[in-house]
Design a protein around this motif. Structure first.
Motif, PDB file in Angstrom:
ATOM      1  N   GLY A 149       7.832 -18.639   5.682  1.00 54.49           N
ATOM      2  CA  GLY A 149       8.280 -18.637   4.298  1.00 54.49           C
ATOM      3  C   GLY A 149       9.459 -19.561   4.061  1.00 54.49           C
ATOM      4  N   ARG A 150       9.560 -20.039   2.834  1.00 49.59           N
ATOM      5  CA  ARG A 150      10.734 -20.786   2.380  1.00 49.59           C
ATOM      6  C   ARG A 150      11.102 -20.258   0.997  1.00 49.59           C
ATOM      7  NH1 ARG A 150      10.694 -26.887   2.096  1.00 49.59           N
ATOM      8  NH2 ARG A 150       8.871 -26.539   0.763  1.00 49.59           N
ATOM      9  N   VAL A 151      12.388 -20.239   0.717  1.00 52.00           N
ATOM     10  CA  VAL A 151      12.859 -19.806  -0.593  1.00 52.00           C
ATOM     11  C   VAL A 151      13.971 -20.744  -1.033  1.00 52.00           C
ATOM     12  CG1 VAL A 151      14.472 -18.125   0.437  1.00 52.00           C
ATOM     13  CG2 VAL A 151      13.746 -17.868  -1.943  1.00 52.00           C
ATOM     14  N   TRP A 162      12.094 -20.909  -6.435  1.00 56.34           N
ATOM     15  CA  TRP A 162      10.735 -20.675  -5.969  1.00 56.34           C
ATOM     16  C   TRP A 162      10.750 -20.006  -4.604  1.00 56.34           C
ATOM     17  CZ3 TRP A 162      10.342 -23.308  -1.429  1.00 56.34           C
ATOM     18  CH2 TRP A 162      10.968 -24.563  -1.312  1.00 56.34           C
ATOM     19  N   ILE A 163       9.650 -19.334  -4.310  1.00 52.39           N
ATOM     20  CA  ILE A 163       9.422 -18.749  -2.998  1.00 52.39           C
ATOM     21  C   ILE A 163       8.037 -19.186  -2.560  1.00 52.39           C
ATOM     22  CG2 ILE A 163       8.595 -16.567  -3.976  1.00 52.39           C
ATOM     23  CD1 ILE A 163       9.896 -15.185  -1.507  1.00 52.39           C
ATOM     24  N   GLU A 164       7.926 -19.604  -1.313  1.00 56.85           N
ATOM     25  CA  GLU A 164       6.694 -20.232  -0.836  1.00 56.85           C
ATOM     26  C   GLU A 164       6.278 -19.636   0.504  1.00 56.85           C
ATOM     27  OE1 GLU A 164       5.920 -24.758  -0.928  1.00 56.85           O
ATOM     28  OE2 GLU A 164       6.481 -24.338   1.136  1.00 56.85           O
ATOM     29  N   TYR A 165       4.959 -19.475   0.665  1.00 55.40           N
ATOM     30  CA  TYR A 165       4.382 -18.980   1.913  1.00 55.40           C
ATOM     31  C   TYR A 165       3.334 -19.983   2.380  1.00 55.40           C
ATOM     32  CZ  TYR A 165       6.145 -14.729  -0.312  1.00 55.40           C
ATOM     33  OH  TYR A 165       6.925 -13.806  -0.950  1.00 55.40           O
ATOM     34  N   SER A 166       3.296 -20.256   3.680  1.00 56.31           N
ATOM     35  CA  SER A 166       2.288 -21.178   4.210  1.00 56.31           C
ATOM     36  C   SER A 166       1.958 -20.799   5.646  1.00 56.31           C
ATOM     37  CB  SER A 166       2.780 -22.626   4.146  1.00 56.31           C
ATOM     38  OG  SER A 166       3.966 -22.790   4.907  1.00 56.31           O
ATOM     39  N   MET A 183      -1.503 -21.664   1.323  1.00 55.74           N
ATOM     40  CA  MET A 183      -0.233 -21.963   0.674  1.00 55.74           C
ATOM     41  C   MET A 183      -0.147 -21.174  -0.622  1.00 55.74           C
ATOM     42  SD  MET A 183       1.752 -23.443  -1.800  1.00 55.74           S
ATOM     43  CE  MET A 183       0.574 -24.420  -2.718  1.00 55.74           C
ATOM     44  N   ARG A 185       2.897 -20.469  -3.758  1.00 56.61           N
ATOM     45  CA  ARG A 185       4.258 -20.669  -4.252  1.00 56.61           C
ATOM     46  C   ARG A 185       4.399 -20.015  -5.624  1.00 56.61           C
ATOM     47  NH1 ARG A 185       7.991 -26.128  -4.906  1.00 56.61           N
ATOM     48  NH2 ARG A 185       7.813 -26.094  -2.640  1.00 56.61           N
ATOM     49  N   SER A 187       7.080 -19.847  -8.727  1.00 56.89           N
ATOM     50  CA  SER A 187       8.246 -20.539  -9.270  1.00 56.89           C
ATOM     51  C   SER A 187       8.825 -19.758 -10.439  1.00 56.89           C
ATOM     52  CB  SER A 187       7.862 -21.948  -9.743  1.00 56.89           C
ATOM     53  OG  SER A 187       7.298 -22.702  -8.693  1.00 56.89           O
ATOM     54  N   ARG A 220      -3.908 -22.481 -10.042  1.00 61.07           N
ATOM     55  CA  ARG A 220      -2.558 -22.561 -10.587  1.00 61.07           C
ATOM     56  C   ARG A 220      -2.524 -21.752 -11.884  1.00 61.07           C
ATOM     57  NH1 ARG A 220       1.206 -26.194  -9.215  1.00 61.07           N
ATOM     58  NH2 ARG A 220      -0.439 -27.416  -8.202  1.00 61.07           N
TER      59      ARG A 220
END
Length: 232
Positions: A149-151, A162-166, A183, A185, A187, A220
């Motif tokens: 994850g990234r935030v 945003w918060i993202e999962y991959s 992926m 995300r 936002s 999306r």
């Protein structure tokens, strides 16, 4: 013992910008009117959702004109009209525009590492404990264990951007399926007149195979405008 507990709490604390973004006071509200744009592959539709006092939803197609819709757009529109979450029978907080700090904190957990800045935003990496949009019993725990994850924090606005999962590599969520690409995300943004940030977009991409048949989905969902009322 007290000193050890205090040191543990201090070490487990999230960085101040992220912690601040997760302590925003957000009143519980419900989406009353929303203008959505949904893109799935080559198909794109726009529609308005209006909820009545019983939380029943009325959907109105805004674009394209029904006479100009492709077969894929007709199928997408019919899917949203028949979707239980879209018609108000069973709402999903990930699509109602909510900036849900409880879900965000539960997903991120207590440990992150700073990655630096991206487009002016402060970005952290974390190991997801859940998906932001997940609901109990939906089986997402079989997927989240394979994700990173990234935030991103917008420090000027004081909220998560945003918060993202991959998925860093392919994985098998069960014996009959393999995910090659994943992926997601979510936002968030804040209008000048808004008291709290809200979801602006959910992007989702997945490719893989199930029962030896390949599948691919690129979606999306954009919440272009919305009005909210206090929750009961």
């Amino acid at each position: 013992m007290l000193l050890a507990s205090a040191l543990f709490a201090l070490s487990a604390a999230l960085p101040q910008p992220l912690e601040q973004a997760l302590t925003i006071q957000v009143d519980e509200t419900e989406l009353s009117t929303g203008h959505f744009r949904v893109t799935e592959g080559p198909a794109r539709i726009e529609f308005r959702v209006v909820y009545d006092d019983q939380r029943q939803a009325e959907l109105t197609l805004l674009a394209p004109a029904e006479t100009a819709m492709t077969e894929a757009e007709v199928e997408l529109w019919e899917a949203w009209q028949g979707d239980d979450e879209a018609d108000g029978e069973e709402e999903d907080s990930s699509f109602d525009g909510a900036y849900n700090v409880e879900n965000l904190r539960a997903s991120i957990g207590g440990e992150v590492s700073e990655l630096g800045r991206e487009d002016g935003l402060l970005v952290y990496a974390f190991t997801p404990l859940s998906l932001f949009s997940a609901e109990d019993g939906d089986g997402s725990e079989r997927i989240v264990q394979h994700l990173t994850g990234r935030v991103a924090v917008d420090e000027a606005a004081g909220h998560i951007a945003w918060i993202e999962y991959s998925a860093p590599e392919s994985f098998k969520p069960n014996m009959a399926a393999r995910i090659e690409t994943f992926m997601m995300r979510v936002s968030f943004g804040r209008e000048a007149s808004a008291e709290a940030p809200r979801m602006e977009e959910l992007a989702f991409e997945i490719e893989g195979s199930a029962a030896f048949q390949p599948f691919s989905q690129n979606s999306r969902i954009e919440l272009i405008s919305a009005e909210f009322t206090p929750a009961d």
